[in-house]
Write an enzyme that holds these catalytic residues in place. Structure first.
Site, PDB file in Angstrom:
ATOM      1  N   ALA A 155      39.662  62.157  49.508  1.00  0.00           N
ATOM      2  CA  ALA A 155      39.531  61.789  50.920  1.00  0.00           C
ATOM      3  C   ALA A 155      40.613  60.809  51.350  1.00  0.00           C
ATOM      4  CB  ALA A 155      38.142  61.199  51.167  1.00  0.00           C
ATOM      5  N   ARG A 232      42.790  52.140  42.164  1.00  0.00           N
ATOM      6  CA  ARG A 232      42.172  51.171  41.269  1.00  0.00           C
ATOM      7  C   ARG A 232      43.277  50.493  40.473  1.00  0.00           C
ATOM      8  NH1 ARG A 232      38.448  50.764  44.011  1.00  0.00           N
ATOM      9  NH2 ARG A 232      36.238  51.135  43.589  1.00  0.00           N
ATOM     10  N   GLU A 261      40.084  43.507  38.264  1.00  0.00           N
ATOM     11  CA  GLU A 261      38.883  43.841  39.022  1.00  0.00           C
ATOM     12  C   GLU A 261      38.060  44.959  38.389  1.00  0.00           C
ATOM     13  OE1 GLU A 261      39.815  43.180  43.616  1.00  0.00           O
ATOM     14  OE2 GLU A 261      41.162  44.634  42.690  1.00  0.00           O
ATOM     15  N   HIS A 287      42.406  42.961  48.027  1.00  0.00           N
ATOM     16  CA  HIS A 287      41.417  44.041  48.110  1.00  0.00           C
ATOM     17  C   HIS A 287      40.759  44.092  49.492  1.00  0.00           C
ATOM     18  CE1 HIS A 287      39.093  46.767  45.191  1.00  0.00           C
ATOM     19  NE2 HIS A 287      38.934  47.232  46.416  1.00  0.00           N
TER      20      HIS A 287
END
Length: 326
Positions: A155, A232, A261, A287
């Site tokens: 997406a 990521r 993270e 982020h």
């Protein structure tokens, strides 16, 4: 008995009222996460948990939450959540699948432009007080007439391609083993990285995607390439990226996500690579891919709806199963 709901980050007042209508809410005032001991204490008699990006859910947490029925994630990616352990504990997990797509894609384009046009360095120059008007400095590059590659055509990847389509790129390459986009030329990673002026990383973290971009792959990068990571952190090896920046193989690196993270990885670093932080040709944001006020409210409301559905004896709209997570 009143149902106890634990919320690990502060949420909008209207979402808090939604949850309070069905249970007793214990909410972290934030923004720092609770310690593990504090979280376990709150979860000891809780039936529901609203979780956020800094949270890690594993078998240890679930053992300390014996009454837990559901975890509603106010986020899109669930790689910090051990779905196998949740399944074995009969805990229903939900997430927010699509509300983060558009703002994350927008930020990706913004990061690319900021890195390519030296916006960080230009801003610093003006703020020194030494700027006296136009000078022939800080020449960069643009998306117009550039070859751009998008790794990951889910997406977010599709949304990035849609935005790139208006910039007059020479060619848009796509790298994905399953998905395709008619607006891109599908190719493999090494071909893409060797030809692209810009490389956008929009892949989730899996066993196969960890360190997808490492020192070996980076040796094939087109000189001066700009890499943008909004997927990521551990999709790239930050130390390898820092070295590629130092030796001039990469022109710039822009990121909104970091290895530190990826909480479920036992060997994750606990800080961003210092050489990456020191590099001038980087643009690093904390982020904030979904940090649009109306979007964050919508995400919280969707997560709250999922949570309330479970406490009402229903299956949540956005349930995550082991099958659809693979």
């Amino acid at each position: 008995m009143t149902k106890k709901i634990v919320v690990t980050q502060p949420i909008h007042a209207e979402v808090l009222h939604m949850l309070q209508s069905v249970g007793n809410v214990v909410m972290n005032p934030g923004p720092a996460p609770w310690s593990q001991a504090e979280l376990y204490q709150h979860l000891s008699d809780a039936e529901a948990l609203m979780a956020f990006m800094p949270d890690r859910v594993d078998a240890g947490l679930l053992r300390n939450a014996p009454r837990l029925k559901t975890i509603a994630c106010a986020l899109k990616g669930y790689d910090n959540f051990d779905l196998q352990a949740c399944d074995e504990a009969d805990v229903i997990v939900s997430f927010v699948p699509d509300l983060l797509t558009e703002p994350t894609a927008e930020l990706a384009i913004g990061l690319a432009i900021a890195a390519a046009r030296n916006i960080r360095l230009g801003d610093n120059l003006v703020r020194t007080g030494q700027y006296e008007g136009w000078r022939p400095v800080l020449y960069g590059t643009g998306l117009h007439q550039s070859v751009v590659a998008v790794v990951g055509l889910g997406a977010v990847g599709h949304a990035i391609v849609e935005r790139l389509s208006g910039f007059g790129c020479t060619r848009i390459l796509g790298v994905d083993p399953v998905n395709h986009d008619a607006r891109v030329v599908l190719t493999d990673l090494l071909t893409a990285i060797s030809q692209a002026d810009y490389l956008f990383l929009a892949v989730p973290l899996t066993e196969s995607s960890r360190y997808l971009i490492d020192d070996t792959v980076l040796t094939h990068a087109k000189p001066g390439q700009i890499v943008v990571n909004i997927g990521r952190g551990s999709v790239v090896n930050e130390a390898a990226v820092a070295l590629a920046l130092q030796r001039g193989q990469l022109g710039a690196y822009a990121a909104d996500v970091y290895e530190m993270e990826d909480w479920l990885l036992a060997d994750r670093p606990h800080n961003i690579n210092p050489a990456l932080l020191a590099a001038e040709n980087t643009v690093l944001t904390p982020h904030i891919g979904s940090a649009v006020a109306r979007v964050r409210l919508a995400i919280e409301r969707r997560a709250a709806d999922n949570l309330i559905q479970v406490l009402s004896g229903k299956m949540p709209t956005d349930v995550v199963s082991l099958d659809n997570a693979r």
